[in-house]
Motif scaffolding. Structure first.
Motif, mmCIF file in Angstrom:
data_model
loop_
_atom_site.group_PDB
_atom_site.id
_atom_site.type_symbol
_atom_site.label_atom_id
_atom_site.label_comp_id
_atom_site.label_asym_id
_atom_site.label_seq_id
_atom_site.Cartn_x
_atom_site.Cartn_y
_atom_site.Cartn_z
ATOM 1 N N GLY A 17 0.860 -1.175 0.000
ATOM 2 C CA GLY A 17 0.000 0.000 0.000
ATOM 3 C C GLY A 17 0.892 1.220 0.000
ATOM 4 N N ASP A 18 0.500 2.257 -0.724
ATOM 5 C CA ASP A 18 1.299 3.476 -0.797
ATOM 6 C C ASP A 18 0.936 4.352 0.405
ATOM 7 O OD1 ASP A 18 2.809 5.635 -1.468
ATOM 8 O OD2 ASP A 18 1.885 5.982 -3.426
ATOM 9 N N ILE A 19 1.577 4.054 1.539
ATOM 10 C CA ILE A 19 1.303 4.784 2.782
ATOM 11 C C ILE A 19 2.194 6.023 2.805
ATOM 12 C CG2 ILE A 19 1.455 4.690 5.310
ATOM 13 C CD1 ILE A 19 0.775 1.695 5.113
ATOM 14 N N VAL A 20 1.552 7.198 2.834
ATOM 15 C CA VAL A 20 2.309 8.452 2.731
ATOM 16 C C VAL A 20 2.552 9.085 4.089
ATOM 17 C CG1 VAL A 20 1.539 8.876 0.371
ATOM 18 C CG2 VAL A 20 0.243 9.859 2.279
ATOM 19 N N ASP A 21 1.817 8.653 5.110
ATOM 20 C CA ASP A 21 1.969 9.246 6.436
ATOM 21 C C ASP A 21 1.291 8.311 7.431
ATOM 22 O OD1 ASP A 21 2.643 11.116 8.372
ATOM 23 O OD2 ASP A 21 1.017 12.511 7.878
ATOM 24 N N HIS A 22 1.689 8.407 8.672
ATOM 25 C CA HIS A 22 0.998 7.650 9.716
ATOM 26 C C HIS A 22 1.373 8.200 11.071
ATOM 27 C CE1 HIS A 22 4.396 5.309 11.405
ATOM 28 N NE2 HIS A 22 4.927 5.564 10.234
ATOM 29 N N VAL A 26 -3.607 6.152 13.149
ATOM 30 C CA VAL A 26 -4.110 6.073 11.772
ATOM 31 C C VAL A 26 -2.961 6.077 10.773
ATOM 32 C CG1 VAL A 26 -6.229 7.318 12.423
ATOM 33 C CG2 VAL A 26 -4.364 8.553 11.340
ATOM 34 N N PHE A 27 -3.233 5.548 9.583
ATOM 35 C CA PHE A 27 -2.287 5.707 8.477
ATOM 36 C C PHE A 27 -3.014 6.344 7.301
ATOM 37 C CE2 PHE A 27 -3.606 2.019 5.842
ATOM 38 C CZ PHE A 27 -4.222 1.195 6.781
ATOM 39 N N VAL A 28 -2.217 6.949 6.417
ATOM 40 C CA VAL A 28 -2.760 7.668 5.265
ATOM 41 C C VAL A 28 -2.254 6.972 4.007
ATOM 42 C CG1 VAL A 28 -2.958 9.887 4.096
ATOM 43 C CG2 VAL A 28 -2.726 9.817 6.595
ATOM 44 N N PRO A 37 -6.737 14.382 -8.520
ATOM 45 C CA PRO A 37 -5.269 14.364 -8.461
ATOM 46 C C PRO A 37 -4.735 14.023 -7.066
ATOM 47 C CG PRO A 37 -6.013 16.216 -9.773
ATOM 48 C CD PRO A 37 -7.253 15.601 -9.175
ATOM 49 N N VAL A 38 -5.413 14.502 -6.043
ATOM 50 C CA VAL A 38 -5.101 14.076 -4.667
ATOM 51 C C VAL A 38 -6.275 13.237 -4.174
ATOM 52 C CG1 VAL A 38 -4.714 14.830 -2.284
ATOM 53 C CG2 VAL A 38 -3.690 16.115 -4.203
ATOM 54 N N HIS A 39 -6.002 11.974 -3.894
ATOM 55 C CA HIS A 39 -7.043 11.106 -3.343
ATOM 56 C C HIS A 39 -6.376 10.163 -2.350
ATOM 57 C CE1 HIS A 39 -10.815 8.360 -4.070
ATOM 58 N NE2 HIS A 39 -10.586 8.609 -2.784
ATOM 59 N N LEU A 40 -6.518 10.535 -1.091
ATOM 60 C CA LEU A 40 -5.919 9.769 0.000
ATOM 61 C C LEU A 40 -7.018 9.196 0.881
ATOM 62 C CD1 LEU A 40 -3.243 12.443 0.962
ATOM 63 C CD2 LEU A 40 -2.815 10.341 -0.324
ATOM 64 N N LEU A 41 -6.670 8.159 1.615
ATOM 65 C CA LEU A 41 -7.588 7.554 2.564
ATOM 66 C C LEU A 41 -6.952 7.609 3.942
ATOM 67 C CD1 LEU A 41 -8.393 4.353 0.444
ATOM 68 C CD2 LEU A 41 -9.802 6.424 0.611
ATOM 69 N N VAL A 42 -7.661 8.154 4.901
ATOM 70 C CA VAL A 42 -7.190 8.171 6.284
ATOM 71 C C VAL A 42 -7.853 6.992 6.989
ATOM 72 C CG1 VAL A 42 -7.060 9.497 8.418
ATOM 73 C CG2 VAL A 42 -6.954 10.678 6.203
#
Ligand code: 5GP
Ligand code: ZN
Length: 115
Positions: A17-22, A26-28, A37-42
């Motif tokens: 999974g392309d986890i960009v932050d955590h 939670v992880f993002v 263009p920006v579509h992230l899931l928290v």
């Protein structure tokens, strides 16, 4: 935590999974099928099936999700241009993954339509 839940597996780093932050709660994750263009899931590490499982005992989690969504929006450069946070809940709410998550959408002009 459930064995057959895709977001639990990504959170445990068992599948890609392309986890960009955590943080510790939670992880993002970058959405695999982006709608903007920006579509992230928290996503909380804890398995909660949907928004309906939020009660007095875990209501603080929602604040943490919003804080992480705002941080993600800043990191992705859409904090000033604007973005949308969405939580789909249940069948008619168009929820497709049964693990609570919040969408962060931005980077283009979103429509005013809610559904
Ligand atoms: P829902 O429809 O439940 O609100 O949103 C589920 C989201 O999860 C969809 O936008 C879908 O593209 C995304 N998704 C489903 N499976 C995966 C996956 O394996 N990896 C990632 N990164 N996103 C996924
Ligand atoms: Zn899960």
């Amino acid at each position: 935590m459930t064995d057959d839940c895709i977001f639990c597996k990504i959170g445990r780093r068992e599948i890609e999974g392309d986890i960009v932050d955590h943080d510790d709660i939670v992880f993002v994750l970058r959405d695999i099928n982006p709608q903007a263009p920006v579509h992230l899931l928290v996503v909380p590490y804890e398995h909660l099936g949907s928004l309906t499982e939020i009660d007095e005992g875990n209501a603080g989690l929602m604040g943490r999700m919003v804080l992480m969504a705002n941080r993600a929006a800043r990191l992705e450069g859409v904090a000033k241009s604007g973005y949308r946070l969405t939580i789909n809940c249940g069948k008619e709410g168009a929820q497709s993954v049964g693990h609570l998550h919040m969408h962060v959408l931005g980077g283009r002009q979103l429509s005013g339509q809610l559904g």
